[in-house]
Design an enzyme around this catalytic site. Structure first.
Site, PDB file in Angstrom:
ATOM      1  N   HIS A  44       4.368  -4.699 -10.186  1.00 29.29           N
ATOM      2  CA  HIS A  44       3.852  -6.022  -9.811  1.00 29.29           C
ATOM      3  C   HIS A  44       2.322  -6.074  -9.807  1.00 29.29           C
ATOM      4  CE1 HIS A  44       3.491  -4.437  -5.693  1.00 29.29           C
ATOM      5  NE2 HIS A  44       2.730  -5.478  -5.429  1.00 29.29           N
ATOM      6  N   GLU A  77      -3.832   0.309   2.630  1.00 28.62           N
ATOM      7  CA  GLU A  77      -3.071  -0.688   3.381  1.00 28.62           C
ATOM      8  C   GLU A  77      -3.215  -0.404   4.867  1.00 28.62           C
ATOM      9  OE1 GLU A  77       0.784  -2.058   1.241  1.00 28.62           O
ATOM     10  OE2 GLU A  77       0.632   0.108   1.006  1.00 28.62           O
ATOM     11  N   ASP A  98       5.221   6.359  -4.537  1.00 30.07           N
ATOM     12  CA  ASP A  98       5.341   4.928  -4.265  1.00 30.07           C
ATOM     13  C   ASP A  98       4.237   4.124  -4.952  1.00 30.07           C
ATOM     14  OD1 ASP A  98       6.362   2.601  -2.947  1.00 30.07           O
ATOM     15  OD2 ASP A  98       4.795   2.770  -1.430  1.00 30.07           O
ATOM     16  N   HIS A 125       1.323   1.831  -9.751  1.00 32.30           N
ATOM     17  CA  HIS A 125       0.192   0.896  -9.673  1.00 32.30           C
ATOM     18  C   HIS A 125      -1.148   1.552 -10.040  1.00 32.30           C
ATOM     19  CE1 HIS A 125       3.286  -1.317  -7.770  1.00 32.30           C
ATOM     20  NE2 HIS A 125       3.064  -0.958  -6.527  1.00 32.30           N
ATOM     21  N   LYS A 171      -1.221   4.346   3.875  1.00 31.29           N
ATOM     22  CA  LYS A 171      -0.776   3.356   4.859  1.00 31.29           C
ATOM     23  C   LYS A 171      -1.572   3.589   6.136  1.00 31.29           C
ATOM     24  CE  LYS A 171       2.907   2.188   2.342  1.00 31.29           C
ATOM     25  NZ  LYS A 171       2.982   0.919   1.620  1.00 31.29           N
TER      26      LYS A 171
HETATM   27  C1  BG6 Z   1       4.802  -1.700  -3.395  1.00 27.69           C
HETATM   28  C2  BG6 Z   1       4.943  -0.471  -2.544  1.00 27.69           C
HETATM   29  O1  BG6 Z   1       5.001  -1.387  -4.738  1.00 27.69           O
HETATM   30  O2  BG6 Z   1       3.503  -2.244  -3.230  1.00 27.69           O
HETATM   31  C3  BG6 Z   1       4.640  -0.778  -1.098  1.00 27.69           C
HETATM   32  O3  BG6 Z   1       6.275   0.023  -2.648  1.00 27.69           O
HETATM   33  C4  BG6 Z   1       3.324  -1.471  -0.953  1.00 27.69           C
HETATM   34  O4  BG6 Z   1       4.670   0.417  -0.323  1.00 27.69           O
HETATM   35  C5  BG6 Z   1       3.237  -2.652  -1.910  1.00 27.69           C
HETATM   36  O5  BG6 Z   1       3.188  -1.902   0.380  1.00 27.69           O
HETATM   37  C6  BG6 Z   1       1.864  -3.278  -1.872  1.00 27.69           C
HETATM   38  O6  BG6 Z   1       1.825  -4.417  -2.655  1.00 27.69           O
HETATM   39  P1  BG6 Z   1       0.661  -5.483  -2.496  1.00 27.69           P
HETATM   40  O7  BG6 Z   1       0.897  -6.444  -3.598  1.00 27.69           O
HETATM   41  O8  BG6 Z   1       0.831  -6.081  -1.124  1.00 27.69           O
HETATM   42  O9  BG6 Z   1      -0.609  -4.735  -2.607  1.00 27.69           O
END
Ligand code: BG6
Length: 519
Positions: free
Chosen positions: A211, A249, A268, A273, A371
Site C-alpha cells: 500500500h 510509528e 512486516d 514498504h 513501533k
Molecule cells: C502495514 C504494517 O503494512 O503498514 C503495519 O503491517 C503498519 O504494521 C502499517 O502499521 C502502516 O501503514 P501506514 O499507511 O499507516 O503508514
C-alpha cells in the site's frame, strides 16, 4: 451507467458528474463493468481500509454502474446483514461525505456467500452467484478476487477458484487476483507462494498490494526525480553521502499479536514498504512511464542491492518496553494482549544496504522502522557530502550541517531542502535553513487513500504500482541474510516506548561518523 452517475439528492455540492463533462479528467479512470469478491471481508483490513475505499471510489464516480461486491466468509450472513456490516465500516472509515443515493446504489450490488476456504459446495455456490450477477448486473464476467487472508490460505482459495472455474476468463472478460502481504516469510516461502498463485493465475492477472506504492508522496518520488532537471545531477555517489529511509510509528501492537508475534518489524515493513522506497529512490530512469519499464528498472536496482557486512555492526533490532509515549504511560510488547510474555519478536529493525552500481557505489542506505517510537513519520532523506572546500572558518559554520533533500512521505506530506544560509547581522555566520514544499499548501486537490488508488488500478488493469513476483523474491533475497543472522545471534535489544529505538541503532550510524535524523 447514467443512472449510477446521476446525482439526485446529493448533499455534496463539490461533486460533479464526470459523465456530463467530456473534459473531466476522471473519464479514463472510470472502471469498466466489473465486480469484486473479498475473501477475509470480516477482517480488520477489509473493515478499516477496503470497504471504505470502495465506497469512496463509488462516491467519486469511478466505479461502473453495476459494480458488485461479494463478501465470502464463515458467517451465516444475509444480504441485509452484510450491507449493515459494510455500512458501519463505511461510516467509520470513508474519507468522502456519506451520500444516501451513492450508498443505496452500491448496496444493491452487495451479496454475501457463506463458506470455508476448502468448501467445494460453497465455492460452487459462489461461482453460481457470479454468473447470476453477470446476467443481472452486467458485470460482464470481469471479477477481481481480493485475498485479504493470511498466506496459509492462498493455496486453498486459489485452488478452489481454479476447480470451480472462477479463475478462467471467458471470451474477452478478465479474472484478476489481488493479494495482501505478508507475501512469504523468506525467499523460499515467497517462491512457493508465487508458484501456487501463478499456477492458477498468469502473472499479469496478479496484483500484489504494497500500500505504500499507492501513497501520493511515494508516486511523487518518480515525478521529483524524472520530471525535473535540478535533482538528477546530484542524485549519485559523487554528491550523496548516505540515504536514510525511516518509517516510524508511535502506535503499539496491542490487538495485533496474531499477525505480528514471530513476524517482527523487518518482515512486516522493511521487506516490502522500505525496500520498495529504496528501489524508487535508487533506480535508473525508466525509458517510459509504463508498468513493464518501471518494473524493469526496479528489478535491476534490487538485483544490485545487498546488506553491508559485518551484520553485527551494520544492523540493529529492538523490542519496546514500557515507557512514556507523550503524556501516556504505555505497556511493553511482552505485556501487550496476546503476546508471548517471553516474545523475542523485534518491534524495531534497522539495516545498512549498499547498491553495486556506478551511481551508488559506496553510498550506504540506512533503513529503519519501529513501533512505539517518538512520533509517526515516514521520510526518505538524501544527506549530501560536505562542500569540498569551505572559505568560511569553523566558527562561522559551526551551526551548518550537511545539505539534505527530504521526501516527507507522511504525515505533513511534502519535500524539504536543507541548506546553509547567512544569519542576518554584522558577522558572517552560516546556519541550516529549510525550504519546504507542502502538499497541503501547494494543492487544493486532496490525496486519495492508497487503497482507493490501488483497488481502482487493479480494476483498470494498471499494474505500475504493484510489485511483481520477481521484486518480492528479490526483496527477500536482500533481507534473508539479516534475518538468518538475527536468528542465530541472541535477542533483540530493549528500548523504552516513546524513544527512537535501541542504543545499538545509534551506534550503528555513529560508528560511521553519522547520526540518524530526529524528524
Ligand atoms: C502495514 C504494517 O503494512 O503498514 C503495519 O503491517 C503498519 O504494521 C502499517 O502499521 C502502516 O501503514 P501506514 O499507511 O499507516 O503508514
Amino acid at each position: 451507467m447514467s443512472e449510477l452517475h446521476s446525482d439526485t439528492g446529493s448533499s455534496d455540492a463539490a461533486w460533479v458528474n464526470p459523465l456530463r463533462d467530456p473534459h473531466d479528467k476522471r473519464l479514463p479512470r472510470i472502471a469498466g463493468p466489473s465486480g469484486m469478491v473479498i475473501f477475509g471481508v470480516t477482517g480488520d483490513l477489509a473493515r478499516r481500509k477496503l470497504l471504505p475505499a470502495i465506497y469512496d471510489l463509488a462516491n467519486r464516480g469511478l466505479l461502473p454502474a453495476g459494480f458488485t461486491l461479494i463478501g465470502y466468509g464463515r458467517r451465516e450472513w444475509s444480504k441485509a446483514e452484510f450491507e449493515n456490516y459494510v455500512l458501519e465500516a463505511v461510516q467509520l472509515g470513508a474519507r468522502t461525505k456519506f451520500r444516501e443515493n451513492v450508498w443505496e446504489r452500491l448496496a444493491e450490488g452487495m451479496h454475501f456467500v457463506t463458506g470455508n476456504f476448502d468448501d467445494d459446495a460453497a465455492f460452487d455456490n459462489l461461482a453460481a452467484t457470479l454468473s447470476e450477477m453477470d446476467r443481472e448486473r452486467g458485470t460482464g464476467g470481469n471479477w477481481a478476487y481480493y485475498l485479504s487472508v493470511p498466506p496459509d490460505y492462498f493455496s486453498d482459495v486459489c485452488h478452489q477458484l481454479e476447480r470451480s472455474g472462477m479463475a478462467e476468463a471467458a471470451g474477452g472478460s478478465w479474472r484478476r487476483v489481488i493479494i495482501e502481504k505478508p507475501f512469504g516469510n523468506d525467499q523460499k516461502s515467497a517462491r512457493r507462494l508465487n508458484e501456487i498463485v501463478n499456477s492458477v493465475f498468469p502473472e499479469e492477472a496478479v496484483f500484489r498490494i504494497d500500500h505504500y506504492l499507492g501513497k501520493e508522496t511515494v508516486q511523487n518520488i518518480m515525478a521529483l526525480r524524472f520530471a525535473n532537471q535540478i535533482f538528477d545531477p546530484l542524485w549519485n555517489a559523487h554528491y550523496v553521502d548516505h540515504v536514510q529511509i525511516t518509517m516510524a510509528e508511535d502506535i503499539g501492537l496491542g490487538g495485533r499479536a496474531g499477525y505480528y508475534d514471530g513476524i517482527g518489524a523487518a518482515r512486516d515493513v522493511i521487506q516490502n514498504h522500505l525496500i520498495q522506497l529504496l528501489a524508487l529512490v535508487a533506480m535508473e530512469e525508466p525509458i517510459a512511464f509504463s508498468p513493464t519499464e518501471l518494473q524493469t528498472e526496479k528489478i535491476k536496482v534490487l538485483r544490485a542491492t545487498r546488506p553491508v557486512y559485518p551484520l553485527s555492526k551494520t544492523t540493529a533490532r529492538g523490542q519496546y518496553t514500557a515507557g512514556w509515549q507523550g503524556s501516556t504511560f504505555v505497556k511493553g510488547l511482552r505485556e501487550e494482549e496476546g503476546f508471548d510474555p517471553k516474545s523475542t519478536t523485534e518491534t524495531f529493525a534497522a539495516c545498512t544496504l549498499e547498491i553495486s552500481s556506478r551511481r551508488w557505489a559506496g553510498v550506504p542506505f540506512y533503513l529503519r522502522t519501529g513501533k512505539r517510537l517518538g512520533r509517526r513519520v515516514t521520510e526518505i532523506a538524501l544527506v549530501f557530502k560536505e562542500a569540498p572546500h569551505q572559505p568560511f572558518g569553523e566558527r562561522m559554520t559551526s551551526a551548518l550541517g550537511n545539505n539534505a533533500v527530504v521526501i516527507r512521505v507522511q504525515p505533513d506530506e511534502g519535500v524539504l531542502m536543507r541548506f546553509g544560509s547567512k544569519v542576518p547581522g554584522s558577522t558572517m555566520e552560516v546556519r541550516d535553513v529549510n525550504m519546504d514544499f507542502s502538499y497541503s499548501e501547494a494543492f487544493t486537490e486532496e490525496s486519495p487513500e492508497a487503497y482507493e488508488r490501488l483497488i481502482l488500478d487493479a480494476l483498470l488493469d494498471e499494474s505500475s504500482l504493484f510489485p511483481t513476483n520477481e521484486e518480492v523474491e528479490l526483496s527477500w533475497e536482500i533481507l534473508d541474510p539479516i534475518l538468518d543472522y538475527w536468528e542465530e545471534h541472541g535477542l533483540p535489544d530493549e528500548y523504552a516506548a516513546g524513544t527512537w529505538g535501541p542504543d545499538s541503532a545509534d551506534q550503528m550510524l555513529n560508528r560511521a561518523g553519522r547520526t540518524w535524523r530526529r524528524p
